[in-house]
Design a protein around this motif. Structure first.
Motif, PDB file in Angstrom:
ATOM      1  N   LEU A   1      41.593   3.293 -21.924  1.00 49.11           N
ATOM      2  CA  LEU A   1      41.711   3.696 -20.517  1.00 49.11           C
ATOM      3  C   LEU A   1      42.970   4.496 -20.217  1.00 49.11           C
ATOM      4  O   LEU A   1      43.059   5.101 -19.143  1.00 49.11           O
ATOM      5  N   LYS A   2      43.940   4.503 -21.124  1.00 53.32           N
ATOM      6  CA  LYS A   2      45.135   5.319 -20.880  1.00 53.32           C
ATOM      7  C   LYS A   2      44.754   6.793 -20.852  1.00 53.32           C
ATOM      8  O   LYS A   2      45.014   7.495 -19.877  1.00 53.32           O
ATOM      9  N   ASP A   3      44.139   7.242 -21.913  1.00 55.53           N
ATOM     10  CA  ASP A   3      43.587   8.605 -21.956  1.00 55.53           C
ATOM     11  C   ASP A   3      42.105   8.510 -21.622  1.00 55.53           C
ATOM     12  O   ASP A   3      41.239   8.720 -22.473  1.00 55.53           O
ATOM     13  N   ILE A   4      41.813   8.177 -20.375  1.00 54.46           N
ATOM     14  CA  ILE A   4      40.426   7.937 -19.975  1.00 54.46           C
ATOM     15  C   ILE A   4      39.599   9.211 -20.042  1.00 54.46           C
ATOM     16  O   ILE A   4      38.386   9.170 -20.251  1.00 54.46           O
ATOM     17  N   GLU A   5      40.275  10.362 -19.926  1.00 55.89           N
ATOM     18  CA  GLU A   5      39.556  11.632 -20.025  1.00 55.89           C
ATOM     19  C   GLU A   5      38.863  11.769 -21.376  1.00 55.89           C
ATOM     20  O   GLU A   5      37.686  12.145 -21.457  1.00 55.89           O
ATOM     21  N   SER A   6      39.586  11.469 -22.453  1.00 58.12           N
ATOM     22  CA  SER A   6      39.002  11.584 -23.793  1.00 58.12           C
ATOM     23  C   SER A   6      37.883  10.571 -23.997  1.00 58.12           C
ATOM     24  O   SER A   6      36.869  10.870 -24.650  1.00 58.12           O
ATOM     25  N   THR A   7      38.058   9.376 -23.446  1.00 65.05           N
ATOM     26  CA  THR A   7      37.032   8.348 -23.591  1.00 65.05           C
ATOM     27  C   THR A   7      35.764   8.741 -22.855  1.00 65.05           C
ATOM     28  O   THR A   7      34.648   8.573 -23.384  1.00 65.05           O
ATOM     29  N   ILE A   8      35.905   9.265 -21.658  1.00 72.26           N
ATOM     30  CA  ILE A   8      34.738   9.719 -20.890  1.00 72.26           C
ATOM     31  C   ILE A   8      34.011  10.824 -21.635  1.00 72.26           C
ATOM     32  O   ILE A   8      32.777  10.822 -21.743  1.00 72.26           O
ATOM     33  N   ASP A   9      34.760  11.764 -22.180  1.00 74.98           N
ATOM     34  CA  ASP A   9      34.158  12.848 -22.958  1.00 74.98           C
ATOM     35  C   ASP A   9      33.394  12.294 -24.161  1.00 74.98           C
ATOM     36  O   ASP A   9      32.263  12.701 -24.444  1.00 74.98           O
TER      37      ASP A   9
ATOM     38  N   LYS B   1      37.341   4.686  -7.202  1.00 73.62           N
ATOM     39  CA  LYS B   1      37.383   6.000  -6.555  1.00 73.62           C
ATOM     40  C   LYS B   1      38.601   6.836  -6.940  1.00 73.62           C
ATOM     41  O   LYS B   1      38.515   8.064  -7.048  1.00 73.62           O
ATOM     42  N   GLY B   2      39.746   6.189  -7.167  1.00 71.11           N
ATOM     43  CA  GLY B   2      40.957   6.937  -7.453  1.00 71.11           C
ATOM     44  C   GLY B   2      40.953   7.651  -8.782  1.00 71.11           C
ATOM     45  O   GLY B   2      41.757   8.568  -9.012  1.00 71.11           O
ATOM     46  N   ILE B   3      40.055   7.270  -9.675  1.00 68.48           N
ATOM     47  CA  ILE B   3      39.965   7.897 -10.996  1.00 68.48           C
ATOM     48  C   ILE B   3      39.033   9.111 -10.980  1.00 68.48           C
ATOM     49  O   ILE B   3      38.956   9.858 -11.956  1.00 68.48           O
ATOM     50  N   ALA B   4      38.354   9.341  -9.878  1.00 65.36           N
ATOM     51  CA  ALA B   4      37.368  10.436  -9.807  1.00 65.36           C
ATOM     52  C   ALA B   4      37.912  11.782 -10.282  1.00 65.36           C
ATOM     53  O   ALA B   4      37.206  12.510 -11.002  1.00 65.36           O
ATOM     54  N   PRO B   5      39.154  12.169  -9.933  1.00 67.93           N
ATOM     55  CA  PRO B   5      39.643  13.465 -10.419  1.00 67.93           C
ATOM     56  C   PRO B   5      39.733  13.569 -11.933  1.00 67.93           C
ATOM     57  O   PRO B   5      39.741  14.676 -12.483  1.00 67.93           O
ATOM     58  N   ARG B   6      39.796  12.418 -12.605  1.00 64.66           N
ATOM     59  CA  ARG B   6      39.903  12.418 -14.064  1.00 64.66           C
ATOM     60  C   ARG B   6      38.528  12.358 -14.735  1.00 64.66           C
ATOM     61  O   ARG B   6      38.437  12.438 -15.965  1.00 64.66           O
ATOM     62  N   VAL B   7      37.475  12.218 -13.929  1.00 59.85           N
ATOM     63  CA  VAL B   7      36.118  12.038 -14.457  1.00 59.85           C
ATOM     64  C   VAL B   7      35.372  13.352 -14.593  1.00 59.85           C
ATOM     65  O   VAL B   7      34.822  13.674 -15.658  1.00 59.85           O
ATOM     66  N   HIS B   8      35.332  14.129 -13.529  1.00 56.61           N
ATOM     67  CA  HIS B   8      34.331  15.183 -13.411  1.00 56.61           C
ATOM     68  C   HIS B   8      34.409  16.254 -14.495  1.00 56.61           C
ATOM     69  O   HIS B   8      33.374  16.702 -15.001  1.00 56.61           O
ATOM     70  N   GLU B   9      35.600  16.661 -14.893  1.00 59.82           N
ATOM     71  CA  GLU B   9      35.720  17.719 -15.904  1.00 59.82           C
ATOM     72  C   GLU B   9      35.417  17.218 -17.306  1.00 59.82           C
ATOM     73  O   GLU B   9      35.325  18.028 -18.239  1.00 59.82           O
ATOM     74  N   ASN B  10      35.220  15.916 -17.450  1.00 63.68           N
ATOM     75  CA  ASN B  10      35.081  15.344 -18.792  1.00 63.68           C
ATOM     76  C   ASN B  10      33.767  14.618 -19.033  1.00 63.68           C
ATOM     77  O   ASN B  10      33.553  14.088 -20.118  1.00 63.68           O
TER      78      ASN B  10
END
Length: 264
Positions: free
Chosen positions: A35-43, A57-66
């Motif tokens: 969850l630290k680098d949640i962008e890579s995990t989502i990808d 909701k606060g993590i939404a900006p880190r979700v959409h591009e990945n």
């Protein structure tokens, strides 16, 4: 069910089955592995076959591009492991906030059998009423938890999933009863699609055997967090889980096709 709800359910699943990876655990556990680098995990998990990811909701900006054009669910309540009572889930967002965050669905956690069940039931009912007005699906995370409650008892789990349907949810997540035969009772307790939680991480084979058992019992898929996002290879385990849910693979074939068959 409205056209909007049907359309958005399609965005978080595939042909009526679901591989959802919740990653809202940062508020509960802190920034643990994955969850630290949640962008890579989502990808990774969405490349591996996950239909949707779930966060606060606060993590939404880190979700959409990945998220590789997969679905997105915003969770609306939470608690922490260092607070006075982890079962006391409190509201952290609204349906309207989830829509503004780009969500395709919302989710809400309820502990059926706990001291907080009455308030959580009322809150879930309000969430489903608002969500229906906006055409947003609701995933109810309905667990059998509380004093004297066996969290794997199929009767208790069946009660939990039926409660979710009774108050207007569109999809329900619950615990696994331990085998396909007993889980069939849970599935038959509601007309909602039933997906299973993963809980704390086990071995790869244990994870895939649990998914296979749930599907054999009539389940509609999984909503597993730690078993996937804390894995050394989130893409591979997501591929294995997706192979069972979406392609009806056996345990051995799912592990082999994902490259995880050599696990000791």
């Amino acid at each position: 069910m409205t056209t909007g709800i049907d359309a958005r359910l399609d965005r978080i699943g595939t042909d009526g089955s679901y591989v959802i990876v919740p990653m809202d655990h940062g508020i509960t556990l802190g920034a643990v592995q994955g969850l630290k680098d949640i962008e890579s995990t989502i990808d990774a998990v969405t490349r591996g076959g996950a239909d949707a990811v779930l966060t606060q909701k606060g993590i939404a900006p880190r979700v959409h591009e990945n998220k590789n054009d997969k679905g997105y669910i915003v969770h609306l309540n939470a608690s922490t492991t260092i607070g006075p009572d982890e079962q006391d889930k409190r509201m952290t967002g609204t349906v309207e906030e989830a829509i503004r965050a780009g969500a395709d669905a919302v989710s809400f956690h309820i502990n059926v059998g706990s001291n907080y069940e009455p308030d959580q039931t009322a809150q879930l009912s309000k969430v489903t009423e608002t969500a229906t007005r906006f055409g947003i699906p609701v995933l109810a995370m309905a667990y059998a938890r509380g004093p004297g409650v066996d969290s794997a008892d199929p009767e208790a789990l069946g009660h939990a999933v039926r409660l979710a349907e009774e108050v207007g949810a569109d999809l329900v997540k619950t615990g696994y009863s331990g085998d396909a035969d007993s889980f069939q009772h849970v599935v038959e307790s509601t007309r909602l699609p039933v997906v299973i939680a993963g809980g704390s991480r086990g071995t790869d084979r244990e994870t895939i055997e649990m998914v296979r058992g749930a599907m054999d019992g009539g389940g509609a898929g999984i909503s597993m967090g730690r078993s996937i996002f804390q894995h050394e290879d989130p893409e591979a385990i997501a591929t294995a889980v997706s192979g069972v849910v979406h392609d009806d693979l056996s345990v051995d074939d799912a592990l082999a096709e994902s490259g995880l068959a050599l696990e000791v």
